[in-house]
Every structure is written in structure tokens, then in C-alpha cells.
Design a protein around this motif. Structure first.
Motif, PDB file in Angstrom:
ATOM      1  N   GLN A 112       0.847  -1.275   0.091  1.00  0.00           N
ATOM      2  CA  GLN A 112      -0.027   0.118  -0.120  1.00  0.00           C
ATOM      3  C   GLN A 112       0.970   1.410  -0.057  1.00  0.00           C
ATOM      4  OE1 GLN A 112      -2.922  -0.388   3.152  1.00  0.00           O
ATOM      5  NE2 GLN A 112      -4.273  -1.585   1.694  1.00  0.00           N
ATOM      6  N   HIS A 113       2.034   1.244   0.419  1.00  0.00           N
ATOM      7  CA  HIS A 113       2.972   2.141   0.530  1.00  0.00           C
ATOM      8  C   HIS A 113       4.031   2.150  -0.817  1.00  0.00           C
ATOM      9  CE1 HIS A 113       1.461   2.367   4.505  1.00  0.00           C
ATOM     10  NE2 HIS A 113       1.777   3.618   4.334  1.00  0.00           N
ATOM     11  N   GLN A 114       3.949   1.233  -1.783  1.00  0.00           N
ATOM     12  CA  GLN A 114       4.794   0.970  -2.960  1.00  0.00           C
ATOM     13  C   GLN A 114       6.060   0.979  -2.313  1.00  0.00           C
ATOM     14  OE1 GLN A 114       3.059   4.485  -3.014  1.00  0.00           O
ATOM     15  NE2 GLN A 114       1.348   3.228  -3.474  1.00  0.00           N
ATOM     16  N   ALA A 115       6.243   0.246  -1.288  1.00  0.00           N
ATOM     17  CA  ALA A 115       7.521   0.078  -0.450  1.00  0.00           C
ATOM     18  C   ALA A 115       8.217  -1.316  -0.894  1.00  0.00           C
ATOM     19  CB  ALA A 115       7.470   0.374   0.924  1.00  0.00           C
ATOM     20  N   ASP A 116       9.331  -1.625  -0.489  1.00  0.00           N
ATOM     21  CA  ASP A 116       9.656  -3.110  -0.742  1.00  0.00           C
ATOM     22  C   ASP A 116      10.516  -3.573   0.613  1.00  0.00           C
ATOM     23  OD1 ASP A 116       9.572  -3.324  -3.311  1.00  0.00           O
ATOM     24  OD2 ASP A 116      11.190  -2.046  -3.801  1.00  0.00           O
ATOM     25  N   LEU A 117      10.489  -4.921   0.600  1.00  0.00           N
ATOM     26  CA  LEU A 117      10.974  -5.495   1.859  1.00  0.00           C
ATOM     27  C   LEU A 117      12.223  -6.446   1.448  1.00  0.00           C
ATOM     28  CD1 LEU A 117      10.537  -6.075   4.864  1.00  0.00           C
ATOM     29  CD2 LEU A 117       9.525  -8.134   4.244  1.00  0.00           C
ATOM     30  N   LEU A 118      13.485  -5.804   1.929  1.00  0.00           N
ATOM     31  CA  LEU A 118      14.550  -6.544   1.810  1.00  0.00           C
ATOM     32  C   LEU A 118      14.949  -7.599   2.970  1.00  0.00           C
ATOM     33  CD1 LEU A 118      17.200  -6.615  -0.301  1.00  0.00           C
ATOM     34  CD2 LEU A 118      18.114  -5.020   1.292  1.00  0.00           C
ATOM     35  N   ILE A 119      15.169  -8.759   2.806  1.00  0.00           N
ATOM     36  CA  ILE A 119      15.464  -9.677   3.716  1.00  0.00           C
ATOM     37  C   ILE A 119      17.058 -10.399   3.649  1.00  0.00           C
ATOM     38  CG2 ILE A 119      14.832 -11.584   4.941  1.00  0.00           C
ATOM     39  CD1 ILE A 119      11.973 -11.290   3.898  1.00  0.00           C
ATOM     40  N   GLN A 120      17.603 -10.215   4.472  1.00  0.00           N
ATOM     41  CA  GLN A 120      18.940 -10.863   4.552  1.00  0.00           C
ATOM     42  C   GLN A 120      19.178 -11.725   5.800  1.00  0.00           C
ATOM     43  OE1 GLN A 120      20.841  -7.051   3.955  1.00  0.00           O
ATOM     44  NE2 GLN A 120      21.761  -7.957   2.002  1.00  0.00           N
ATOM     45  N   SER A 121      19.745 -12.699   5.538  1.00  0.00           N
ATOM     46  CA  SER A 121      19.930 -13.608   6.937  1.00  0.00           C
ATOM     47  C   SER A 121      21.121 -14.913   6.693  1.00  0.00           C
ATOM     48  CB  SER A 121      18.816 -14.378   7.152  1.00  0.00           C
ATOM     49  OG  SER A 121      18.547 -14.845   8.494  1.00  0.00           O
ATOM     50  N   THR A 122      21.565 -15.092   7.930  1.00  0.00           N
ATOM     51  CA  THR A 122      22.506 -16.212   7.762  1.00  0.00           C
ATOM     52  C   THR A 122      22.223 -17.011   9.135  1.00  0.00           C
ATOM     53  OG1 THR A 122      24.159 -14.610   7.104  1.00  0.00           O
ATOM     54  CG2 THR A 122      25.142 -16.622   7.897  1.00  0.00           C
ATOM     55  N   PRO A 123      21.966 -18.309   8.913  1.00  0.00           N
ATOM     56  CA  PRO A 123      21.556 -19.178   9.814  1.00  0.00           C
ATOM     57  C   PRO A 123      22.697 -19.189  10.919  1.00  0.00           C
ATOM     58  CG  PRO A 123      21.187 -20.254   7.749  1.00  0.00           C
ATOM     59  CD  PRO A 123      22.112 -18.992   7.369  1.00  0.00           C
ATOM     60  N   GLY A 124      22.208 -19.009  12.246  1.00  0.00           N
ATOM     61  CA  GLY A 124      23.154 -19.306  13.375  1.00  0.00           C
ATOM     62  C   GLY A 124      23.585 -17.660  13.641  1.00  0.00           C
ATOM     63  N   GLY A 156      22.154 -14.517  12.427  1.00  0.00           N
ATOM     64  CA  GLY A 156      21.218 -13.328  12.547  1.00  0.00           C
ATOM     65  C   GLY A 156      20.486 -12.895  11.488  1.00  0.00           C
ATOM     66  N   SER A 157      19.626 -12.031  11.603  1.00  0.00           N
ATOM     67  CA  SER A 157      18.611 -11.637  10.031  1.00  0.00           C
ATOM     68  C   SER A 157      18.924 -10.062  10.282  1.00  0.00           C
ATOM     69  CB  SER A 157      17.337 -12.267  10.129  1.00  0.00           C
ATOM     70  OG  SER A 157      17.454 -13.634  10.612  1.00  0.00           O
ATOM     71  N   SER A 158      18.493  -9.742   9.004  1.00  0.00           N
ATOM     72  CA  SER A 158      18.210  -8.227   8.781  1.00  0.00           C
ATOM     73  C   SER A 158      16.905  -8.046   7.750  1.00  0.00           C
ATOM     74  CB  SER A 158      19.368  -7.353   8.401  1.00  0.00           C
ATOM     75  OG  SER A 158      19.143  -6.905   7.348  1.00  0.00           O
ATOM     76  N   PHE A 159      16.021  -7.316   8.344  1.00  0.00           N
ATOM     77  CA  PHE A 159      14.849  -6.912   7.316  1.00  0.00           C
ATOM     78  C   PHE A 159      14.694  -5.571   7.232  1.00  0.00           C
ATOM     79  CE2 PHE A 159      12.314 -11.020   7.642  1.00  0.00           C
ATOM     80  CZ  PHE A 159      12.875 -11.779   8.532  1.00  0.00           C
ATOM     81  N   THR A 160      14.884  -5.112   5.872  1.00  0.00           N
ATOM     82  CA  THR A 160      14.868  -3.700   5.548  1.00  0.00           C
ATOM     83  C   THR A 160      13.405  -3.092   4.815  1.00  0.00           C
ATOM     84  OG1 THR A 160      17.119  -3.565   5.591  1.00  0.00           O
ATOM     85  CG2 THR A 160      16.134  -1.689   4.659  1.00  0.00           C
ATOM     86  N   ILE A 161      12.760  -2.006   5.382  1.00  0.00           N
ATOM     87  CA  ILE A 161      11.829  -1.559   4.765  1.00  0.00           C
ATOM     88  C   ILE A 161      12.176  -0.352   3.925  1.00  0.00           C
ATOM     89  CG2 ILE A 161       9.723  -0.002   4.976  1.00  0.00           C
ATOM     90  CD1 ILE A 161       9.213  -1.650   7.502  1.00  0.00           C
ATOM     91  N   ILE A 162      12.109  -0.407   2.622  1.00  0.00           N
ATOM     92  CA  ILE A 162      12.541   0.735   1.661  1.00  0.00           C
ATOM     93  C   ILE A 162      11.395   1.375   1.311  1.00  0.00           C
ATOM     94  CG2 ILE A 162      13.784   1.427  -0.507  1.00  0.00           C
ATOM     95  CD1 ILE A 162      15.191  -1.704  -0.261  1.00  0.00           C
ATOM     96  N   LEU A 163      11.183   2.535   1.719  1.00  0.00           N
ATOM     97  CA  LEU A 163      10.147   3.667   1.537  1.00  0.00           C
ATOM     98  C   LEU A 163      10.347   4.502   0.245  1.00  0.00           C
ATOM     99  CD1 LEU A 163       8.314   5.621   4.314  1.00  0.00           C
ATOM    100  CD2 LEU A 163       7.434   3.969   2.939  1.00  0.00           C
ATOM    101  N   PRO A 164       9.748   4.723  -0.900  1.00  0.00           N
ATOM    102  CA  PRO A 164      10.097   5.168  -2.041  1.00  0.00           C
ATOM    103  C   PRO A 164      10.295   6.566  -1.744  1.00  0.00           C
ATOM    104  CG  PRO A 164       7.690   4.827  -2.085  1.00  0.00           C
ATOM    105  CD  PRO A 164       8.392   4.075  -1.053  1.00  0.00           C
ATOM    106  N   ALA A 165      11.170   7.291  -2.492  1.00  0.00           N
ATOM    107  CA  ALA A 165      11.337   8.611  -2.588  1.00  0.00           C
ATOM    108  C   ALA A 165      10.343   9.925  -2.551  1.00  0.00           C
ATOM    109  CB  ALA A 165      12.435   9.196  -3.648  1.00  0.00           C
ATOM    110  N   THR A 166       9.232   9.272  -3.100  1.00  0.00           N
ATOM    111  CA  THR A 166       8.080  10.218  -3.088  1.00  0.00           C
ATOM    112  C   THR A 166       7.399  10.381  -1.724  1.00  0.00           C
ATOM    113  OG1 THR A 166       6.792   8.235  -3.889  1.00  0.00           O
ATOM    114  CG2 THR A 166       7.253   9.778  -5.679  1.00  0.00           C
ATOM    115  N   ARG A 167       7.730   9.590  -0.845  1.00  0.00           N
ATOM    116  CA  ARG A 167       7.276   9.482   0.525  1.00  0.00           C
ATOM    117  C   ARG A 167       8.270   9.995   1.578  1.00  0.00           C
ATOM    118  NH1 ARG A 167       2.522   6.711   1.159  1.00  0.00           N
ATOM    119  NH2 ARG A 167       1.534   5.677  -0.682  1.00  0.00           N
ATOM    120  N   VAL A 168       9.219  10.561   0.990  1.00  0.00           N
ATOM    121  CA  VAL A 168      10.128  11.025   1.842  1.00  0.00           C
ATOM    122  C   VAL A 168      10.585  12.380   1.706  1.00  0.00           C
ATOM    123  CG1 VAL A 168      12.905  10.514   2.834  1.00  0.00           C
ATOM    124  CG2 VAL A 168      11.246   8.640   1.745  1.00  0.00           C
ATOM    125  N   GLN A 169      10.730  13.286   2.647  1.00  0.00           N
ATOM    126  CA  GLN A 169      10.960  14.878   2.759  1.00  0.00           C
ATOM    127  C   GLN A 169      11.685  15.176   3.685  1.00  0.00           C
ATOM    128  OE1 GLN A 169       7.865  17.503   2.787  1.00  0.00           O
ATOM    129  NE2 GLN A 169       7.096  17.163   0.883  1.00  0.00           N
TER     130      GLN A 169
END
Ligand code: ADP
Length: 449
Positions: free
Chosen positions: A414-426, A428-441
Motif C-alpha cells: 500500500q506504500h509502494q515500498a519494498d522489503l529486503l530480507i538478508q539472513s545467515t543461519p546461526g 542473525g537476520s536483517s529486514f529492511t523496509i524501503i520507502l520510495p523517495a516520493t514519500r520522503v522529505q
């Protein structure tokens, strides 16, 4: 006037002149008059005949060339010309109609096959050729069931005779190639004298949606079945217990606590289902607004501290501040879901970071990084599917519903945003929400806290 002369007048004049010369002079003189006149008359007809032949031999692509004659030929040739013109126009109209029909059948998204009364192929459009693997002209006249070799198709062709009005009642859904390929729905419509049209519609998307719906219902039933079985089992045991035994009272209390846990799990599941269904249907749409990233992140940080109950080291790092545009409550629930997972899948004493930055493309990046159990790469593409879990029992034991990341995905869509998931077993993990430039000021540089 000269039409009349070359028509009936000339032969009459020749005959009269011949008779006159014969009467006045002699028969041989009359013959000298008759012979050249006859030759001229014969030449006149020969010229017209040749003209007619040349005209007939010439089959024109564009306009029909004019056909004119003199004398008796005038009427004959002009009638012929008019008739030919009419035929040509009718032909042109038919050619145009066929062209339009073909263009139309190429435009519609369905496959079209024209069959004769013996189910032999008369014509088919490009889609039908592609889907049924037909070869245009080569397969013309071949029975269609020789080329579509699914047994169900043959049964359908034979077992669905047309009614009195020539209509067919049944449709058939078939995967082509069988069992694996595209899901096609076949219809038949009457066409011409005893022939019919086979319409083929690609229903793969509907089939997929129906399958998803079936899978979803099966998953929800399965999710509810286990806690309900546990609750019913405990209730039966409690019913069979005596009232006065002190030991029974303790056991009963333990059972009640366990039942409460199961009921809370079901409640969470139902709540998540309601959130997901509202997000998917688009009914629930909060007003979008500009809000400060700093306040937003502080609030989420406080929430996650409560969830962790001091068992983790949770740090918020902002490389800058920004004004963000979106549905603040939904975004907060998405980020909290990611943090709640980090808390649940990171052992006590683990480290959790909330990172905020704005990249060179002016996109806002909100990352939740943990030092938890991690996820094997094979699972990453499916994590946001409903009820997809790496370890079902671990998820349940930690109060998971299997819907958290599906909810996150829908909020981000709904926000035209993406989710980037990176992880290595044992590790940890990292989940990144990427909000598009049109929603950032208003990116304000500030020192990291
Ligand atoms: P659940 O309620 O089971 O946590 P989610 O949709 O939130 O459901 O997550 C789906 C699955 O992804 C989880 O069951 C878990 O296996 C995995 N997962 C999500 N977040 C993490 C994380 N931070 N660390 C390890 N595994 C995770």
C-alpha cells in the motif's frame, strides 16, 4: 446513331445494295460489293471478340477496367461490365468482412477454432494455435481431438450434443499440456450449417486464485484445529475430575492456564486474519499523512522494549531525520511486527538494532537487525506467504500466527515500498523496509545518537 448503323442497319443496307447491283448490273458485280462489306463486318466482330477475351483474361486486383463496344456489342459488353462490377463489389465486401472477423478474433483474448460438423478444424486464430500447438493451414481438415489428445476433451466433444437450437450446455476446464500447463476453459457455440466455434479461455489466474483460497481455508482450519483439540481434551478431563480432591484443584488450575494460552493463540490468529483481510480488501484505509521519522521510531522502540521485557539489548540508530508520508499506524504495526519477530527469534541477551537512514536516491531505509537464529536462504523467498514458517513448533511456542510477515508485505504494497530480507543461519537476520523517495522529505543531517 452509329450504334444503330453497326447494329441492324448496316447488314440491311449491304443486302439492299447487293440486290440493287445484282438487278442493275450482274451477279458478279453484286459479289464484289458483298465481299468487302462482309470482310469489314467480320473484322468488326473479331475486334470486339478479341477485346472481350483480353478483358476476361485480365483478372484485376484493383478496379475492373472499362469494357466498351459499338453496335450490338455495346449492350452486351456494358451489361457484362455492370454484372462483373457488382460481383466484384460483393466479393470485396466479403473479403472485408472476413478480414474484420479475423482481426476481431486476433484482438479478443480467447483462442478461437472454427470446426465443421465432424469436428474437423476449418480455421483457428493465433492464440488457439499457440495454446493448442496447432499449425495453421497444415492442421486444416484434421479432427481437433486428434490434436488435443486429452481423453477428457474427447469425452466432452462426444458427450455434449447440441440442443434443438444448436446450443451446447457444458464447458470443460483442462490443463494444456495435460496436468502441467495453462488452465483452459472450453466453450462451444453453434456456427454456420452444423459447424461450431470452439472458444478457449485462459483461466489460469482464476484457477490459481481458487487454489489459493482452498489452501488458505485448509491452513486456517488446521491452525484452529490443534488448539481446539487441546481445549476440548482438557475440558473433558476436567469434567471427569472429582471436586473435593485438593490435587485435582491444582491440576484443574494448570489445565485452565493451558487452555487460556491456546485461546489467546486463537484470538491472536483471528485478529491477524482480520487485519490481513482488511488490508487485502482495501476496506481499511487509514488517512495518509506526513509524520516525523524521529517520533515514529521512538514510539516503536518503546513498544519493542515492552515486548522484550528487558531480555535483549535493543538499540535505535538514526543517521538522519526525515518527514515520511504514509499510514502511520500501519507502518508502525509493520515495523513492530519485524521487531516482534526479532525478539521472538533471538535468544535472551541477544542484540537488536533499529537503523534509520535515507539513501542517495532519497529513499527511507528502516532496518531491523538481530543476532538471532537466522534463516536458511531457501526459505527467504517464501517468508511473506501466509502461514509460511521455517519452524512451525518454534513459531507457535513463541506465540506466532504465521501471518506477521504477510501483514508487513501488504502494508508495504500500500506504500509502494519494498522489503529486503538478508539472513545467515546461526548469525542473525536483517529486514529492511524501503520507502520510495516520493514519500520522503526534508532530510536533516544530524549526529548519530
Ligand atoms: P510467525 O508468526 O511464525 O513469526 P511471520 O510471518 O512473522 O510468522 O514469520 C514467518 C517465519 O519467518 C517465522 O515462522 C520464522 O520462521 C521466520 N522468521 C521471521 N522473522 C525472523 C527472524 N527475525 N529470525 C528468524 N526467523 C524469522
Amino acid at each position: 446513331m452509329h450504334n444503330k448503323i453497326f447494329g441492324w442497319l448496316l447488314p440491311v443496307i449491304i443486302v439492299l445494295m447487293t440486290v440493287l447491283v445484282w438487278a442493275v448490273a450482274s451477279a458478279s458485280a453484286a459479289l464484289w460489293v458483298l465481299l468487302p462489306c462482309f470482310i469489314i463486318y467480320a473484322l468488326f466482330h473479331l475486334v470486339h471478340l478479341q477485346r472481350l477475351q483480353r478483358w476476361a483474361d485480365n483478372s484485376p486486383k484493383g478496379k475492373i477496367p472499362p469494357l466498351e463496344g459499338v453496335g450490338v456489342w455495346k449492350g452486351v459488353l456494358s451489361n457484362l461490365y455492370i454484372r462483373e462490377q457488382k460481383l466484384y463489389k460483393r466479393d470485396a465486401r466479403q473479403r472485408q468482412a472476413i478480414k474484420q472477423f479475423r482481426r476481431l478474433t486476433e484482438e479478443i483474448p480467447d483462442g478461437v477454432v472454427v470446426l465443421d460438423k465432424n469436428n474437423c478444424i476449418d480455421w483457428c486464430n493465433t492464440k488457439a494455435q499457440e495454446w493448442l500447438e496447432l499449425e495453421g493451414n497444415k492442421d486444416r481438415g484434421v479432427p481437433v481431438h486428434n490434436l488435443v489428445r486429452a481423453p477428457d476433451f474427447l469425452t466432452w466433444l462426444n458427450e455434449d450434443p447440441a440442443d434443438d437450437a444448436g446450443r451446447f450446455s457444458r464447458t470443460l476446464v483442462l490443463r494444456i499440456p495435460e496436468n502441467s500447463g495453462r488452465a483452459c476453459m472450453f466453450f462451444r457455440l453453434p456456427f454456420g450449417k452444423k459447424g461450431h466455434i470452439l472458444l478457449i479461455r485462459d483461466v489460469s489466474d482464476y484457477e490459481k486464485a481458487a487454489q489459493l483460497r482452498r489452501d488458505f481455508i485448509a491452513s486456517v482450519s488446521h491452525e484452529l484445529k490443534t488448539p481446539l483439540t487441546v481445549i476440548v481434551g482438557f475440558l473433558e478431563t476436567i469434567q471427569d475430575m472429582g471436586d473435593d480432591d485438593v490435587g485435582n484443584k491444582d491440576t484443574r488450575q494448570r489445565y485452565i492456564t493451558l487452555m487460556q494460552q491456546q485461546a489467546s493463540g486463537m484470538q491472536r490468529l483471528v485478529e491477524d486474519l482480520l487485519i490481513l483481510s482488511a488490508l487485502e480488501s482495501g476496506q481499511h484505509r487509514e488517512e495518509e499523512q506526513w509524520f516525523s521519522s524521529a517520533l515514529f521510531l521512538r514510539q516503536v522502540h518503546e513498544n519493542v522494549e515492552v515486548l522484550s521485557q528487558g531480555k535483549h539489548n535493543i538499540v535505535l540508530k538514526e543517521s538522519c531525520g526525515a518527514e515520511l508520508f504514509g499510514m502511520v499506524n500501519d507502518l508502525s504495526s509493520a515495523l513492530t511486527n519485524l521487531l516482534s519477530n526479532a525478539v521472538r527469534y533471538t535468544p535472551e541477551g541477544g542484540y537488536i538494532e533499529i537503523l534509520f537512514s535515507v539513501d542517495e536516491k532519497n529513499r527511507a531505509l528502516m532496518t531491523v537487525r538481530d543476532t538471532g537464529i537466522g534463516i536458511a536462504e531457501a526459505h527467504l523467498p517464501r517468508l511473506t506467504e501466509r502461514f509460511y514458517r521455517v519452524d512451525r513448533s518454534r513459531s507457535r511456542a513463541s506465540g506466532g500466527t504465521g501471518l506477521g510477515l504477510a501483514i508487513v508485505k501488504h502494508v508495504l504494497i500500500q506504500h509502494q515500498a519494498d522489503l529486503l530480507i538478508q539472513s545467515t543461519p546461526g548469525e542473525g537476520s536483517s529486514f529492511t523496509i524501503i520507502l520510495p523517495a516520493t514519500r520522503v522529505q526534508k532530510v536533516i543531517q544530524r549526529n548519530t545518537a
